[in-house]
Design an enzyme around this catalytic site. Sequence first.
Site, mmCIF file in Angstrom:
data_model
loop_
_atom_site.group_PDB
_atom_site.id
_atom_site.type_symbol
_atom_site.label_atom_id
_atom_site.label_comp_id
_atom_site.label_asym_id
_atom_site.label_seq_id
_atom_site.Cartn_x
_atom_site.Cartn_y
_atom_site.Cartn_z
ATOM 1 N N GLU A 102 0.838 -1.197 0.000
ATOM 2 C CA GLU A 102 0.000 0.000 0.000
ATOM 3 C C GLU A 102 0.874 1.248 0.000
ATOM 4 O O GLU A 102 1.709 1.420 0.891
ATOM 5 C CB GLU A 102 -0.920 0.041 1.223
ATOM 6 C CG GLU A 102 -2.021 -0.991 1.225
ATOM 7 C CD GLU A 102 -2.966 -0.850 2.417
ATOM 8 O OE1 GLU A 102 -3.982 -1.566 2.435
ATOM 9 O OE2 GLU A 102 -2.691 -0.019 3.318
ATOM 10 N N CYS A 103 0.687 2.116 -0.973
ATOM 11 C CA CYS A 103 1.310 3.427 -1.022
ATOM 12 C C CYS A 103 2.835 3.332 -0.945
ATOM 13 O O CYS A 103 3.492 3.133 -1.963
ATOM 14 C CB CYS A 103 0.735 4.328 0.062
ATOM 15 S SG CYS A 103 0.986 6.105 -0.258
#
Length: 503
Positions: free
Chosen positions: A379-380
């Site tokens: 994530e990210c």
Amino acid sequence: MTSSATGSGAGAVPRLVIAAPASGSGKTTVATGLMAAFASRGLAVSPHKVGPDYIDPGYHSLASGRVGRNLDSYMCGPELIAPLFAHGARGCDLAVVEGVMGLFDGASGEGELASTAHVAKLLRAPVVLVVDASSQSRSVAALVHGFASWDPAVRIGGVILNKVASDRHEALLREAMDQSGVPVLGALRRAEEVGTPSRHLGLVPVAERRAEAVAAVAAMGARVRAGCDLEALFALARSAGELGGGAWDAGEVLGFSPPPPLHVPVPQGGSAPLPPVSRLRARPRTPDGPKGRSTPVVALAGGAAFTFSYAEQAELLAAAGAEVVAFDPLRDEQLPDGTRGLVLGGGFPEVFGPELSANEPLRKAVAALAESGAPIAAECAGLLYLSRELDGLPMCGVIDAEARMDARLTLGYRDAVAVSDSSLAEAGTRMRGHEFHRTVVEPGAGDAAAWGMRTPVRRLEGFVQRGVHASYLHTHWAGSPGVARRFVERCAGSVGGAGSAGS
């Protein structure tokens, strides 16, 4: 000062919601200071944060000695707010909940959803309004009156006046507040020494400035002890209504036994680093659980570059049958022994790009794990780390994309649908999450995209390839616990492992 909830269920824990008319009023200073002040009196304080923010809970953890937990009614649903609160507050004498933005500000276009006011109502908790009084005197009473009367279901039980200039200024403010009917529970002077540095995504996380953060939290606690009526605040907290229902439990939602509680080591003086590897493991008790099959090791990235994660994620992975082992990509040159799956959460790889790039042995180990087909959830920050390069520096090269810093802030809740079958979800699965970054990845989506974003505009985003699921979207797995079960099942069936793929 003792709690009437001792020995009772978590739904009876005294609690306060710390809110403000707007961002920048001093919520974090007051909430963190209250946690530290009450903890210094020997109370077990449960820290909570409304909304998706990852950074404030780190300061809450330092203040209370317990894991900071988020209460996000957009990502998890309103029905989970009280159970998640009770889960975190179990065994505590007091809970302090820091709000988000202004009291009534929530998800765009969703009314009160995800606002501090919404969460306060779900928790049946009184609100303490923190008001920046730096440029007003009598007007503060009109401001407080407006907030107190806007929604009769939100009970503002008191006000803390922040950034007060002098004794004379405080006297004028208190005189005005006497006419409002809302008691003043504290007044804090302006003080630069308790400021915490900020940068492109808000406060600098605790993990990057532990010694300074410890000192800042101590100063916040001292300010609150000196300027607030702790007895009156605790009495207000005890007026919170009883919460019905039980506490959220990772084991129950997955059908397995719950993992042990997470422990937050707080070094003396703030100088010692966190241990590079910590383990969280569930003990299955049901015949339908993972008993009888090998326990897959799931490596969870941590350290200063990867500080964004929700505590419930690791608890769900452990409850699903994994052994969750934390590692630090800045220091560890190999993945934990026997790694069968990898979770790369959010954080600040753009700040630590040179160090992450210089750790070539780990980059190669991650690439080899991905090549083996093992499940990887990124994530990210994890997406940036898996990319070919970040600001011109070599990264893991798992995703054929380039990442770079960008001047524009991308921020907000997202309604998304899984576009491709992956280690996290079947195609068509709907999830809610949020984006929070000042970087750009080009291209923004692979041939098999991770998500179809429904808000604020329709677009494809992220990458799915073999076992890898990489995206900018931050999700809270408590809202979709099946994600953890699916991921661990894929890990258990993976033939890859750090012992071979990473060497």
